[in-house]
Design a protein around this motif. Sequence first.
Motif, PDB file in Angstrom:
ATOM      1  N   LYS A 123     146.673 -98.646  87.785  1.00  0.00           N
ATOM      2  CA  LYS A 123     148.060 -98.199  87.859  1.00  0.00           C
ATOM      3  C   LYS A 123     148.548 -97.916  86.450  1.00  0.00           C
TER       4      LYS A 123
ATOM      5  N   SER B 231     152.647-102.188  94.081  1.00  0.00           N
ATOM      6  CA  SER B 231     151.263-102.284  93.639  1.00  0.00           C
ATOM      7  C   SER B 231     150.462-103.176  94.579  1.00  0.00           C
ATOM      8  N   PRO B 232     149.218-102.830  94.864  1.00  0.00           N
ATOM      9  CA  PRO B 232     148.405-103.694  95.730  1.00  0.00           C
ATOM     10  C   PRO B 232     148.208-105.083  95.168  1.00  0.00           C
ATOM     11  N   MET B 233     148.535-105.289  93.876  1.00  0.00           N
ATOM     12  CA  MET B 233     148.337-106.616  93.343  1.00  0.00           C
ATOM     13  C   MET B 233     149.433-107.560  93.811  1.00  0.00           C
ATOM     14  N   ALA B 234     150.523-107.006  94.325  1.00  0.00           N
ATOM     15  CA  ALA B 234     151.629-107.875  94.709  1.00  0.00           C
ATOM     16  C   ALA B 234     151.375-108.572  96.034  1.00  0.00           C
ATOM     17  N   ASP B 235     150.633-107.932  96.886  1.00  0.00           N
ATOM     18  CA  ASP B 235     150.493-108.459  98.236  1.00  0.00           C
ATOM     19  C   ASP B 235     149.237-107.831  98.822  1.00  0.00           C
TER      20      ASP B 235
ATOM     21  N   LEU C  45     149.988-114.587  88.498  1.00  0.00           N
ATOM     22  CA  LEU C  45     150.581-114.135  89.751  1.00  0.00           C
ATOM     23  C   LEU C  45     150.298-115.166  90.837  1.00  0.00           C
TER      24      LEU C  45
ATOM     25  N   ALA D  10     144.669-108.062  88.531  1.00  0.00           N
ATOM     26  CA  ALA D  10     144.722-108.999  89.649  1.00  0.00           C
ATOM     27  C   ALA D  10     143.522-108.751  90.540  1.00  0.00           C
TER      28      ALA D  10
ATOM     29  N   ILE E  55     142.916-104.867  90.770  1.00  0.00           N
ATOM     30  CA  ILE E  55     144.023-103.949  90.501  1.00  0.00           C
ATOM     31  C   ILE E  55     144.430-104.143  89.044  1.00  0.00           C
TER      32      ILE E  55
ATOM     33  N   ARG F 107     150.531-114.488  94.456  1.00  0.00           N
ATOM     34  CA  ARG F 107     149.897-114.022  95.680  1.00  0.00           C
ATOM     35  C   ARG F 107     148.437-113.652  95.447  1.00  0.00           C
TER      36      ARG F 107
ATOM     37  N   TYR G  49     141.811-109.602  94.382  1.00  0.00           N
ATOM     38  CA  TYR G  49     141.880-110.166  95.723  1.00  0.00           C
ATOM     39  C   TYR G  49     140.456-110.359  96.184  1.00  0.00           C
TER      40      TYR G  49
ATOM     41  N   LEU H 198     154.812-106.529  90.861  1.00  0.00           N
ATOM     42  CA  LEU H 198     153.551-107.160  90.505  1.00  0.00           C
ATOM     43  C   LEU H 198     153.217-108.321  91.425  1.00  0.00           C
TER      44      LEU H 198
END
Lengths: 243, 446
Positions: A67, B88-92, A24, A43, A105, A26, A45, B144
């Motif tokens: 999720k 999803s929070p993973m996207a941004d 990914l 993912a 996530i 971002r 952050y 995603l």
Amino acid sequence: MEIERPDGRSPNQLRPLACSRSILHRAHGSATWSQGDTKVVAAVYGPKAGTRKNENPEKASFEVVWKPKTGQIGKAEREYEMILKRTLESICIRSIYPNTTTSVIVQVVHDDGALLPCAINAACAALVDAGIPLRHLAVAICCSVADNGYIFLDPNKQEEEKMKAFSYLVFPNLNVSVLPERSTQKGGEPTAHGIITSVTHGAMSVDDYLHCLERGRAVSARLSEFLRKNIEPKSSSESSKAG
Amino acid sequence: MEQRLANSWRQTINEKKFIETALLSELRVDGRRPFDYRKLTIKFGKDDGSSEVQLGHTHVMAIVSAQLLQPYKERPNEGTLAVFTEFSPMADPSFEPGRPRESAVELGRIIDRGLRESRAVDTESLCVLSGKLVWAVRIDIHILDNGGNLVDAANIAALAALLTFRRPECSLGGEDGQQVVVHPPEVRDPIPLIIHHLPIAVTFGFFSNENIMVIDPTYHEEAVLTGRMTATVNANGDVCSIQKAGGEGVYQQVLMHCLKLAHVKAGDITAKIKDAVEIYNTQRALRKIKRHSISVAMDVCGTPAKSREKQNQLDGSHLDQSKFKDEASSMECDATSSGQEQSNKRDGVSNKFIGGPSSWYGISYCCSPDLLKASLASHGPATHRKQKGSRSETKAEEPPQEMTTYSSPTAAGLDAAQNIEGKTLKDAVKPKNKRKKKRLPSDSGN
């Protein structure tokens, strides 16, 4: 005496593993992990300022969002989040960035058995990809006990439903824990012999559980080799992702 | 919650000016022309009805599922369609779990309108028992990675998933014909949905300078845009829906120009989606053959351990193949034997080659006994399997290798089988040709 599994594996054989990192753009760190048909995307952050209300501000805290593939988020998802959070908290060095929150996530892409171990492995790879300081890696494996007492590793969904009991085990993986192939010696290893996490479903005898632990630890060496190979940086100049 | 906002990305004035100035000379930051789409990749998952779409850096996953539910009272003869979007929070980092934001709701509504109002999905065929039970199709869209232009990517993902989704077949039974029996996929093949046309969403971005317009804005461009419009058109030229929610005013001529452009782009994208679905369907058909073979092979051949057994099975399989042609029976028989060989080889080789390169897998064809015999002869009987402590070495390359193993040998080796499947009647007429072709390799091998 051979025990036949529906897909032809031997009791100690894992499904094909696949891991890819930095998928990914971002996210600060991301990884997919698939064991056979079970596939999970994780993912991360990186440390964000501030902690939630009930968290200890003197340590870095983690927030896990699970999720599912489809449907509402229910109690099972909350349980997975809690297990994942506690597992990741124990492998990370929490004293380095106090008063921060790191979000992990997890998105289930396909569930074909051993979902939680797959997610833990994916989350660990994603944390490495994000550069979060870790004490050691964690490898997760699912061991199931059949009615006749045989232990099968990494069952798929059909097998899980038929088994008497199964357990998800997470082992630490230190940097000196690469065992020589087919070594059976237990003593003299400078590794920790701990289990980070163990979640069991169904009733099994204590002996069965101890056998599961043995098998799990033996296989964890293989898994950690695979994980280590995959998380090696592909090029020496990997740019950092600061959002 | 302020902490989260503190970490979200803010665009600098320099970036904004740079993007606008570059657009004046028809240049975009990633090197595209104003009316170019980013690279589109459509992939499918193992299940029917799951797709993953990448449009540049934007990554979207869509999953279609169906359930039997009561229909709406106003429409007792129609199935239902529902679109659920998950930002999803993973996207941004600014996406938070919990209540969907208004952009998530808007995205869901645009896709829903494109499918429902234009009657792209045939809902009447989803009715099972009028007024009581209908199929409720649910589309879950998971974002995603947010690289900009989520609407278009999500729309393509939803369409791809709908095209590859298969619902279980059900029949009415019982004394009064009111009982619904849902057949599991092993008993009866699930059937695809009826899709009349593909409504493609094309998003346009407008900037403060009236002459500048771009298609498929990226995340950075979206922060600079002053107006946005999404036109959902299909390849036939029908406008299914237009969404222009506020923003800068746009001249009519510009709008008409946009619609014409959208029509062209919709044609391109429709072709890409259809190609990808074709490839998936052929792979699925091949996989179905393999699935039957593996499920039957295990019952037939107990433990595929020693090399001699393999040879016996090989001979047996060739006999099977010739018998098959004579009787023109179902192709499972042929597939069984080849599946056996495949699984035998897979197990034997995987335990043998601990630490070795897994590129060997690509070579093992199911219908070439020469290679099999050579490999067996050079590596002796497979006794490693029996060791309790053995565990297989599985490498990262294995899944893609396995996929190629399944697709290429089944494609090459089972070409004959496929011909047989397609030409069972012809076979009954001309068995001799096929028999000769099949016996040649076995003769040379024996």
